[in-house]
Design a protein around this motif. Sequence first.
Motif, mmCIF file in Angstrom:
data_model
loop_
_atom_site.group_PDB
_atom_site.id
_atom_site.type_symbol
_atom_site.label_atom_id
_atom_site.label_comp_id
_atom_site.label_asym_id
_atom_site.label_seq_id
_atom_site.Cartn_x
_atom_site.Cartn_y
_atom_site.Cartn_z
ATOM 1 N N PRO A 279 0.816 -1.209 0.000
ATOM 2 C CA PRO A 279 0.000 0.000 0.000
ATOM 3 C C PRO A 279 0.859 1.272 0.000
ATOM 4 O O PRO A 279 0.345 2.366 -0.161
ATOM 5 N N TRP A 280 2.187 1.112 0.175
ATOM 6 C CA TRP A 280 3.088 2.268 0.286
ATOM 7 C C TRP A 280 4.216 2.179 -0.725
ATOM 8 O O TRP A 280 4.586 1.101 -1.174
ATOM 9 N N PRO A 281 4.817 3.335 -1.042
ATOM 10 C CA PRO A 281 5.933 3.331 -1.994
ATOM 11 C C PRO A 281 7.227 2.818 -1.346
ATOM 12 O O PRO A 281 7.359 2.779 -0.126
ATOM 13 N N VAL A 282 8.163 2.459 -2.202
ATOM 14 C CA VAL A 282 9.487 2.021 -1.768
ATOM 15 C C VAL A 282 10.242 3.233 -1.231
ATOM 16 O O VAL A 282 10.070 4.354 -1.726
ATOM 17 N N THR A 283 11.100 3.003 -0.231
ATOM 18 C CA THR A 283 11.937 4.099 0.256
ATOM 19 C C THR A 283 12.789 4.593 -0.906
ATOM 20 O O THR A 283 13.060 3.870 -1.853
ATOM 21 N N SER A 284 13.250 5.813 -0.826
ATOM 22 C CA SER A 284 13.972 6.415 -1.942
ATOM 23 C C SER A 284 15.279 5.681 -2.224
ATOM 24 O O SER A 284 15.840 5.013 -1.364
ATOM 25 N N ALA B 172 21.268 1.853 2.508
ATOM 26 C CA ALA B 172 21.313 1.682 3.961
ATOM 27 C C ALA B 172 20.174 0.815 4.471
ATOM 28 O O ALA B 172 20.336 0.077 5.430
ATOM 29 N N LYS B 173 19.011 0.895 3.844
ATOM 30 C CA LYS B 173 17.828 0.213 4.363
ATOM 31 C C LYS B 173 17.458 -1.044 3.607
ATOM 32 O O LYS B 173 16.634 -1.814 4.061
ATOM 33 N N GLY B 174 18.015 -1.266 2.442
ATOM 34 C CA GLY B 174 17.621 -2.419 1.640
ATOM 35 C C GLY B 174 16.285 -2.170 0.979
ATOM 36 O O GLY B 174 15.897 -1.034 0.736
ATOM 37 N N LEU B 175 15.553 -3.220 0.686
ATOM 38 C CA LEU B 175 14.244 -3.097 0.050
ATOM 39 C C LEU B 175 13.202 -2.911 1.136
ATOM 40 O O LEU B 175 12.934 -3.816 1.924
ATOM 41 N N GLU B 176 12.613 -1.717 1.182
ATOM 42 C CA GLU B 176 11.682 -1.379 2.262
ATOM 43 C C GLU B 176 10.574 -0.473 1.743
ATOM 44 O O GLU B 176 10.818 0.404 0.930
ATOM 45 N N VAL B 177 9.372 -0.721 2.242
ATOM 46 C CA VAL B 177 8.233 0.171 2.007
ATOM 47 C C VAL B 177 7.745 0.611 3.381
ATOM 48 O O VAL B 177 7.838 -0.137 4.343
ATOM 49 N N ARG B 178 7.245 1.835 3.467
ATOM 50 C CA ARG B 178 6.810 2.281 4.786
ATOM 51 C C ARG B 178 5.802 3.410 4.701
ATOM 52 O O ARG B 178 5.705 4.113 3.719
ATOM 53 N N SER B 179 5.059 3.515 5.798
ATOM 54 C CA SER B 179 4.171 4.635 6.038
ATOM 55 C C SER B 179 4.395 5.016 7.497
ATOM 56 O O SER B 179 5.156 4.363 8.201
ATOM 57 N N LYS B 180 3.703 6.011 7.955
ATOM 58 C CA LYS B 180 3.852 6.370 9.357
ATOM 59 C C LYS B 180 3.217 5.264 10.212
ATOM 60 O O LYS B 180 2.036 4.989 10.108
ATOM 61 N N SER C 53 5.506 -0.692 8.302
ATOM 62 C CA SER C 53 6.473 -0.871 7.219
ATOM 63 C C SER C 53 6.595 -2.351 6.880
ATOM 64 O O SER C 53 6.097 -3.215 7.603
ATOM 65 N N ALA C 54 7.289 -2.604 5.789
ATOM 66 C CA ALA C 54 7.636 -3.974 5.401
ATOM 67 C C ALA C 54 9.020 -3.913 4.770
ATOM 68 O O ALA C 54 9.348 -2.946 4.073
ATOM 69 N N PHE C 55 9.824 -4.939 5.034
ATOM 70 C CA PHE C 55 11.160 -4.971 4.448
ATOM 71 C C PHE C 55 11.562 -6.406 4.157
ATOM 72 O O PHE C 55 11.035 -7.349 4.736
ATOM 73 N N LEU C 56 12.509 -6.537 3.243
ATOM 74 C CA LEU C 56 13.019 -7.839 2.859
ATOM 75 C C LEU C 56 14.292 -8.139 3.645
ATOM 76 O O LEU C 56 15.133 -7.260 3.817
ATOM 77 N N GLN C 57 14.411 -9.364 4.114
ATOM 78 C CA GLN C 57 15.646 -9.818 4.746
ATOM 79 C C GLN C 57 16.050 -11.125 4.071
ATOM 80 O O GLN C 57 15.211 -11.989 3.810
ATOM 81 N N VAL D 53 9.195 -9.087 6.041
ATOM 82 C CA VAL D 53 8.805 -8.768 7.412
ATOM 83 C C VAL D 53 7.914 -7.537 7.377
ATOM 84 O O VAL D 53 8.346 -6.466 6.952
ATOM 85 N N ALA D 54 6.665 -7.678 7.801
ATOM 86 C CA ALA D 54 5.724 -6.552 7.882
ATOM 87 C C ALA D 54 5.543 -6.227 9.358
ATOM 88 O O ALA D 54 5.328 -7.127 10.169
ATOM 89 N N THR D 55 5.633 -4.970 9.710
ATOM 90 C CA THR D 55 5.651 -4.613 11.122
ATOM 91 C C THR D 55 4.913 -3.316 11.412
ATOM 92 O O THR D 55 4.800 -2.446 10.548
ATOM 93 N N ALA D 56 4.424 -3.222 12.634
ATOM 94 C CA ALA D 56 3.781 -1.996 13.121
ATOM 95 C C ALA D 56 3.900 -1.976 14.633
ATOM 96 O O ALA D 56 4.045 -3.029 15.272
#
Length: 191
Positions: free
Chosen positions: A59-64, A70-78, A81-85, A164-167
């Motif tokens: 539902p959110w764009p990829v970090t810039s 530094a962050k790898g593949l990550e999408v986030r909102s306030k 977020s979700a990221f690949l490990q 990994v999806a987290t809140a």
Amino acid sequence: MGVNAGLRSLTRRSRPRPETGVQISGVGVMEGEDASGARVVAAEVSSGKSRVEVSFLSPWPVTSEKTMDAKGLEVRSKGASAFLQVIQGSDLSTDHLLEEVLSSKGKFGAYGLPEAIQVLSDESDDTGRRVQVRFTAYSPKSVEFETRALLRAKVLEDTTYVLVATALEDKWAQAEAQLVRTVDSFQVAAA
């Protein structure tokens, strides 16, 4: 307790980048829409000598691209977020996945190892493993945050790919449907 806070304080000062194991190939990260109009994030990821394609709905764009190194593949909102490990090897046991994802080198262990870890659900099928966990994470100022994460792990060519999806716990109810959809859409295929 004072010792742990002191150690977290020392860790905070020398914070290395999280080690997610993600190496984006020269193809980079792509964002688009599926037939239903949902945002799809796809990337070609290098793992040793092989390359794989990972994709998921977000539902959110990829970090810039400026922060991707530094962050790898990550999408986030306030608040979510979700990221690949990427984890070397094919051990899909819950203990191993949590040991890797919640390690001091990862995103959650940056300012002290997560504590009060509770596995809320644990499912395994022929495509991988799905684990939901609640734990206490720490901020740079050693403030405790109750956090929840949903992991979806899949193995390809002796490498484990984990989305990994987290809140934060108090935001989980609002974000849960989106995070579950993101994790359940996770795909890994040979490039």
